[in-house]
Write a protein that holds these residues in place. Structure first.
Motif, PDB file in Angstrom:
ATOM      1  N   VAL A   1     -16.898  50.991  29.944  1.00 60.60           N
ATOM      2  CA  VAL A   1     -17.804  51.816  29.130  1.00 60.60           C
ATOM      3  C   VAL A   1     -19.135  51.126  28.841  1.00 60.60           C
ATOM      4  CG1 VAL A   1     -15.849  52.982  28.084  1.00 60.60           C
ATOM      5  CG2 VAL A   1     -16.854  51.022  26.910  1.00 60.60           C
TER       6      VAL A   1
ATOM      7  N   GLU B   1     -20.236  49.478  26.489  1.00 58.85           N
ATOM      8  CA  GLU B   1     -20.563  49.296  25.072  1.00 58.85           C
ATOM      9  C   GLU B   1     -19.596  48.310  24.417  1.00 58.85           C
ATOM     10  OE1 GLU B   1     -23.194  50.505  23.936  1.00 58.85           O
ATOM     11  OE2 GLU B   1     -23.684  52.301  25.074  1.00 58.85           O
TER      12      GLU B   1
ATOM     13  N   VAL C   1     -14.988  52.093  20.160  1.00 60.53           N
ATOM     14  CA  VAL C   1     -16.195  51.779  20.923  1.00 60.53           C
ATOM     15  C   VAL C   1     -17.394  52.174  20.078  1.00 60.53           C
ATOM     16  CG1 VAL C   1     -17.509  52.271  23.019  1.00 60.53           C
ATOM     17  CG2 VAL C   1     -14.992  52.225  23.094  1.00 60.53           C
TER      18      VAL C   1
ATOM     19  N   LYS D   1     -20.798  60.634  29.577  1.00 63.04           N
ATOM     20  CA  LYS D   1     -20.472  59.315  29.033  1.00 63.04           C
ATOM     21  C   LYS D   1     -19.483  59.423  27.880  1.00 63.04           C
ATOM     22  CE  LYS D   1     -22.111  54.874  27.582  1.00 63.04           C
ATOM     23  NZ  LYS D   1     -23.129  53.840  27.794  1.00 63.04           N
TER      24      LYS D   1
ATOM     25  N   ILE E   1     -15.790  57.632  27.805  1.00 65.68           N
ATOM     26  CA  ILE E   1     -15.338  56.708  26.756  1.00 65.68           C
ATOM     27  C   ILE E   1     -14.005  57.166  26.191  1.00 65.68           C
ATOM     28  CG2 ILE E   1     -15.801  55.879  24.419  1.00 65.68           C
ATOM     29  CD1 ILE E   1     -18.766  55.815  25.134  1.00 65.68           C
TER      30      ILE E   1
END
Length: 267
Positions: free
Chosen positions: A104, A106, A226, A243, A247
């Motif tokens: 991801v 992040e 996240v 996105k 996630i």
């Protein structure tokens, strides 16, 4: 009287004070000074210093010269998990967080419930220049955070009520949930979809997506989440949707895998 005499015979004052200091530090996430410990535990400065120095040397406590503050380290948190029998979780946790982070991009975090709030245990920093980093052991509120919602939503009723009574529903942004009734409704939504969100409820421009990790009893023993910037501010709608879904999919895949490692059996 005979029982009292036997208890006194095997009493270890230094150990007793040391445990009292550990318990005190566990309730003070911001840390304590030597003077704070002396006052709260009712121990001499010399004894408090010796105990704290020993705990620092054995890496159970961290000492910061700035502010002269003592704080518990992650070592104590890890011991707590071992006592609960979550050995497999701690063994697989960091690799799982890093694998999810690699997908991801992040920052990814893992936290657990404390007495009234949540506490951060581990993290894998995002790969972007702009990323979120939290201090180990940092606490977070339950009503406005994705991990808080993710854990409370799946707790037994009595335990969930205990935490609901502790929450003060403080407002941090215009999007923060500020009433118990609204929060209970939000938790039901989390139960239905299997994950929780924080859309700028804690910080403007920041979103978080979290999901619980279950043990063999089907109880949430922590949550992975996240955190990243609100992409709706910077990218097209279809890019944001892609996105976001990516996630959620990979987050749930990660929490399911860790739960299975702990013996969880999905219904």
């Amino acid at each position: 009287m005979a029982l009292r005499k036997r208890e006194d015979t095997y009493n270890v004052p230094g150990l007793e004070k040391g445990l009292q200091i550990i318990e005190l530090l566990s309730r003070k996430n911001s840390g304590l000074t030597l003077q704070d410990v002396v006052r709260e535990v009712e121990v001499t400065p010399t004894t408090a210093y010796r105990i704290l120095s020993t705990l620092v040397r054995m890496e159970y406590v961290n000492y910061s010269e700035k502010g002269k503050i003592y704080r518990l380290t992650r070592k104590m948190l890890r011991l707590g998990y071992q006592v609960l029998g979550e050995h497999d979780l701690m063994e697989h946790l960091l690799p799982a967080l890093r694998s999810l982070r690699d997908v991801v991009k992040e920052s990814v975090f893992f936290g657990v419930l404390n007495d009234e709030k949540g506490v951060l245990i581990e993290q894998a920093q995002g790969i972007y220049p702009f990323k979120f980093v939290l201090s180990q052991g940092a606490s977070f509120e339950l009503h406005n955070s994705a991990p808080g919602k993710a854990m409370l939503a799946f707790l037994p009723t009595a335990t969930r009520e205990y935490y609901l009574d502790k929450i003060n529903y403080q407002s941090y942004t215009p999007y923060t949930i500020t009433t118990r009734s609204a929060y209970v409704k939000e938790l039901e939504k989390v139960r239905q979809q299997g994950y929780a969100t924080d859309f700028e409820e804690t910080f403007m421009g920041v979103i978080c997506i979290g999901a619980p990790v279950f043990n063999f009893e089907g109880l949430p023993i922590g949550a992975i989440w996240v955190s990243g910037p609100n992409l709706q501010l910077t990218v097209a709608e279809h890019e944001y949707k892609h996105k976001y879904e990516n996630i959620v999919e990979n987050l749930l895949k990660t929490t399911r895998a860790l739960s299975l490692e702990l013996g969880y059996v999905a219904e």
